[in-house]
Design an enzyme around this catalytic site. Sequence first.
Site, PDB file in Angstrom:
ATOM      1  N   ASP A 146       0.836  -1.197   0.000  1.00 65.29           N
ATOM      2  CA  ASP A 146       0.000   0.000   0.000  1.00 65.29           C
ATOM      3  C   ASP A 146       0.872   1.250   0.000  1.00 65.29           C
ATOM      4  O   ASP A 146       1.549   1.545   0.986  1.00 65.29           O
ATOM      5  CB  ASP A 146      -0.914  -0.017   1.229  1.00 65.29           C
ATOM      6  CG  ASP A 146      -1.977   1.068   1.180  1.00 65.29           C
ATOM      7  OD1 ASP A 146      -1.932   1.909   0.260  1.00 65.29           O
ATOM      8  OD2 ASP A 146      -2.851   1.070   2.070  1.00 65.29           O
ATOM      9  N   TYR A 204      -1.433  18.892  -3.234  1.00 62.76           N
ATOM     10  CA  TYR A 204      -0.936  18.144  -4.404  1.00 62.76           C
ATOM     11  C   TYR A 204       0.332  18.794  -4.944  1.00 62.76           C
ATOM     12  O   TYR A 204       1.334  18.115  -5.210  1.00 62.76           O
ATOM     13  CB  TYR A 204      -2.022  18.096  -5.474  1.00 62.76           C
ATOM     14  CG  TYR A 204      -1.644  17.312  -6.700  1.00 62.76           C
ATOM     15  CD1 TYR A 204      -1.625  15.925  -6.683  1.00 62.76           C
ATOM     16  CD2 TYR A 204      -1.310  17.959  -7.890  1.00 62.76           C
ATOM     17  CE1 TYR A 204      -1.289  15.202  -7.817  1.00 62.76           C
ATOM     18  CE2 TYR A 204      -0.975  17.248  -9.027  1.00 62.76           C
ATOM     19  CZ  TYR A 204      -0.974  15.864  -8.984  1.00 62.76           C
ATOM     20  OH  TYR A 204      -0.642  15.151 -10.114  1.00 62.76           O
ATOM     21  N   ALA A 239       2.456  20.748  -3.418  1.00 63.11           N
ATOM     22  CA  ALA A 239       3.562  20.581  -2.474  1.00 63.11           C
ATOM     23  C   ALA A 239       4.190  19.201  -2.613  1.00 63.11           C
ATOM     24  O   ALA A 239       5.422  19.054  -2.594  1.00 63.11           O
ATOM     25  CB  ALA A 239       3.070  20.809  -1.045  1.00 63.11           C
ATOM     26  N   LYS A 275       4.234  17.371  -5.274  1.00 61.57           N
ATOM     27  CA  LYS A 275       4.920  17.289  -6.554  1.00 61.57           C
ATOM     28  C   LYS A 275       6.169  18.169  -6.601  1.00 61.57           C
ATOM     29  O   LYS A 275       7.167  17.812  -7.251  1.00 61.57           O
ATOM     30  CB  LYS A 275       3.960  17.652  -7.685  1.00 61.57           C
ATOM     31  CG  LYS A 275       2.834  16.642  -7.869  1.00 61.57           C
ATOM     32  CD  LYS A 275       3.361  15.259  -8.222  1.00 61.57           C
ATOM     33  CE  LYS A 275       2.258  14.306  -8.624  1.00 61.57           C
ATOM     34  NZ  LYS A 275       2.779  12.985  -9.055  1.00 61.57           N
TER      35      LYS A 275
END
Length: 229
Positions: free
Chosen positions: A54, A144, A146, A148
């Site tokens: 996971d 998102y 941050a 990336k």
Amino acid sequence: MATHVITGAGSGIGAAVAGRLAARGDELWLWARDAGRARELRERFPGARTLAGDLADPERLSWALSHQPLPERVDSLLHIAGVVELGAVGELTPAVWNATLAANLVAPAELTRLFLPQLRQAAGHVLFVNSGAGLHANAQWSAYAASKHGLKALADALRAEEKANGVRVTSVYPGRTATPMQEKVHRQEGKSYEADRWMTADSVATTVLTALDLPPGTEIVDLSVRPGG
């Protein structure tokens, strides 16, 4: 025949990349979150091997890999899986931040660490499918973007550290692409989704393969691809 470990092969860009590599006869090890998903991937990509763990729980990935057979060499590790939740900074909870960073940044860092011995042996390639949000952050995209931006930092540091070992590192920054994730983004934005307005996943897959297929001794460092026309 090259050996590739791929996350995110279940849909979108990851599925397109896996399909292209399978079609040319390469060996695929596809990452799945659990045994059920692994079975689905093997049915979709006959001949592929699977690994299960996971990505939302990076601290358990080492344990998961220790209980599974692994490829002896890895020519490329392709980080394509990702999650997105939009929201204003004043509204996003720590749970959203932690889940986004875990899946999009910490899990890729941990998988890279775990596969570095095989990558070094093969003088392999680590490729991160990042995002335009990894270069520019807009309103509602803080968590998102941050994650990336952090992924770009991870790639840049890894490249500097592993150059002497012959490991190549590439970041690909796609613009909006017609994928299930993009459909979810449009729902969160309250916009209608028109797939034909955006790049196809296969177009991005072509970009990924271009980076992978460069001759030894050369590498694409950062590559942005955007919808044209």
